[in-house]
Design a protein around this motif. Structure first.
Motif, short mmCIF file in Angstrom:
data_model
loop_
_atom_site.label_atom_id
_atom_site.label_comp_id
_atom_site.label_asym_id
_atom_site.label_seq_id
_atom_site.Cartn_x
_atom_site.Cartn_y
_atom_site.Cartn_z
N GLN A 7 -8.97 4.34 -6.15
CA GLN A 7 -9.33 3.43 -7.24
C GLN A 7 -8.38 2.24 -7.26
OE1 GLN A 7 -9.16 6.03 -10.65
NE2 GLN A 7 -11.22 6.84 -10.32
N VAL A 8 -7.10 2.48 -7.00
CA VAL A 8 -6.12 1.39 -6.93
C VAL A 8 -6.48 0.45 -5.79
CG1 VAL A 8 -3.72 0.81 -6.42
CG2 VAL A 8 -4.24 2.69 -7.98
N VAL A 9 -6.82 1.02 -4.64
CA VAL A 9 -7.20 0.20 -3.48
C VAL A 9 -8.42 -0.65 -3.81
CG1 VAL A 9 -8.08 0.28 -1.11
CG2 VAL A 9 -6.19 1.76 -1.78
N ALA A 10 -9.40 -0.04 -4.49
CA ALA A 10 -10.62 -0.77 -4.85
C ALA A 10 -10.31 -1.93 -5.79
CB ALA A 10 -11.63 0.18 -5.49
N ARG A 11 -9.37 -1.72 -6.71
CA ARG A 11 -9.02 -2.78 -7.66
C ARG A 11 -8.25 -3.91 -7.00
NH1 ARG A 11 -7.76 1.62 -11.16
NH2 ARG A 11 -5.52 1.30 -10.74
N ARG A 47 0.82 -1.21 0.00
CA ARG A 47 0.00 0.00 0.00
C ARG A 47 0.86 1.26 0.00
NH1 ARG A 47 -4.31 -1.83 -2.22
NH2 ARG A 47 -5.78 -2.99 -0.89
N ALA A 48 1.94 1.25 0.75
CA ALA A 48 2.82 2.41 0.78
C ALA A 48 3.45 2.65 -0.58
CB ALA A 48 3.90 2.22 1.84
N ALA A 49 3.85 1.58 -1.25
CA ALA A 49 4.43 1.70 -2.58
C ALA A 49 3.39 2.20 -3.58
CB ALA A 49 5.01 0.36 -3.03
N GLN A 50 2.16 1.70 -3.45
CA GLN A 50 1.09 2.16 -4.33
C GLN A 50 0.80 3.63 -4.10
OE1 GLN A 50 -1.95 -0.64 -3.17
NE2 GLN A 50 -1.57 -1.98 -4.94
N ARG A 51 0.80 4.04 -2.84
CA ARG A 51 0.53 5.43 -2.50
C ARG A 51 1.62 6.35 -3.06
NH1 ARG A 51 -3.32 9.01 -2.12
NH2 ARG A 51 -3.26 10.35 -0.28
N ALA A 52 2.87 5.91 -2.96
CA ALA A 52 3.98 6.71 -3.48
C ALA A 52 3.89 6.84 -5.00
CB ALA A 52 5.31 6.08 -3.09
N ALA A 53 3.41 5.79 -5.64
CA ALA A 53 3.31 5.79 -7.10
C ALA A 53 2.09 6.57 -7.59
CB ALA A 53 3.24 4.36 -7.63
N VAL A 54 1.06 6.68 -6.74
CA VAL A 54 -0.19 7.35 -7.12
C VAL A 54 -0.56 8.36 -6.03
CG1 VAL A 54 -2.58 7.00 -7.86
CG2 VAL A 54 -0.90 5.19 -8.22
N PRO A 55 0.02 9.55 -6.05
CA PRO A 55 -0.23 10.52 -4.99
C PRO A 55 -1.64 11.11 -4.99
CG PRO A 55 1.17 11.47 -6.71
CD PRO A 55 1.04 10.02 -7.01
N ASP A 56 -2.31 11.10 -6.12
CA ASP A 56 -3.67 11.64 -6.18
C ASP A 56 -4.62 10.77 -5.36
OD1 ASP A 56 -5.73 13.47 -7.70
OD2 ASP A 56 -6.50 11.42 -7.90
N ASP A 57 -5.38 11.38 -4.44
CA ASP A 57 -6.25 10.64 -3.53
C ASP A 57 -7.29 9.81 -4.26
OD1 ASP A 57 -4.97 11.55 -1.28
OD2 ASP A 57 -6.38 13.20 -0.90
N THR A 58 -7.94 10.41 -5.25
CA THR A 58 -8.99 9.69 -5.97
C THR A 58 -8.43 8.50 -6.72
OG1 THR A 58 -10.30 11.71 -6.23
CG2 THR A 58 -10.79 9.87 -7.72
N GLN A 59 -7.32 8.71 -7.41
CA GLN A 59 -6.71 7.61 -8.14
C GLN A 59 -6.21 6.52 -7.21
OE1 GLN A 59 -3.68 9.28 -10.65
NE2 GLN A 59 -5.13 10.23 -12.06
#
Length: 215
Positions: A70-74, A55-67
């Motif tokens: 969406q990653v978390v949902a997928r 999750r931390a790596a995903q967050r770093a790669a996608v800083p936009d909250d909405t996006q």
């Protein structure tokens, strides 16, 4: 996990090297444990830490909250997928040991160098593994070592990772290790060497992002 053809370099989309394990004690397998594999435990905290890494790596790669949401949902099944991978890693390693298969650091480095060239660089490879397979950058080398271990095990059996002979070897290792999952995460199918969802719709999983969903 079903016995269908997989990409040549990947045993499973969720495979990642297992976290350091604690020795199991006593006959009470589940308090504090997400799974017991042989005489070792994968604790809930170890599983959560592994999910947090992704999750931390995903967050770093996608800083936009909405996006990011969406990653978390997928990837809403990330916790269960991660546990599946952690257990399967141990099963694979046992099967490889039984077959006398080993992987050197040099072989892993060579594999990574080749993949980096194909991907266009180290960062691109890390991003691809994170997005496609849920592997945090810090776990990439461990994951590649396991991919090689799977390939070499299949070669030692005269087959490949998509064939029944390979999965039969994993099934034998699963039986030897007597894999036992905490019921909240499902059960382990020895024949398929795969986690199976338990019929417990009331169980709820809290993701590392803090969102809650029905299991």
């Amino acid at each position: 996990m079903h016995r269908r053809r997989r990409p040549a370099l990947l045993l499973t989309a969720a495979i990642a090297a297992a976290a350091p394990l604690l020795t199991a004690c006593g006959g009470d397998a589940h308090p504090g444990a997400a799974a017991v594999v042989g005489d070792q435990r994968i604790t809930v905290s170890q599983l959560e830490n592994r999910v947090d890494e992704v999750r931390a790596a995903q967050r770093a790669a996608v800083p936009d909250d909405t996006q990011y949401q969406q990653v978390v949902a997928r990837t809403g099944t990330l916790t269960r997928d991660t546990l599946h991978g952690m257990v399967l890693d141990q099963v694979l390693h046992r099967a490889a040991q039984d077959a006398g298969v080993t992987v050197t650091r040099k072989e892993t480095q060579a594999m990574r160098a080749g993949l980096q060239e194909q991907a266009g660089g180290a960062k691109q490879l890390e991003t691809a593994w994170l997005q496609q397979y849920g592997v945090a950058p810090a776990r990439l080398d461990e994951n590649l070592r396991l991919q090689l271990e799977a390939q070499k095990l299949a070669e030692s059996l005269g087959t490949d990772t998509s064939r029944p002979e390979f999965w039969q070897a994993l099934s034998k290792a699963s039986a030897k290790l007597d894999v036992d999952l905490n019921p909240r995460y499902g059960t382990w199918d020895v024949q398929k060497s795969s986690r199976v969802n338990a019929e417990t719709p009331w169980v709820r999983e809290i993701t590392a992002a803090g969102s809650q969903k029905t299991a």
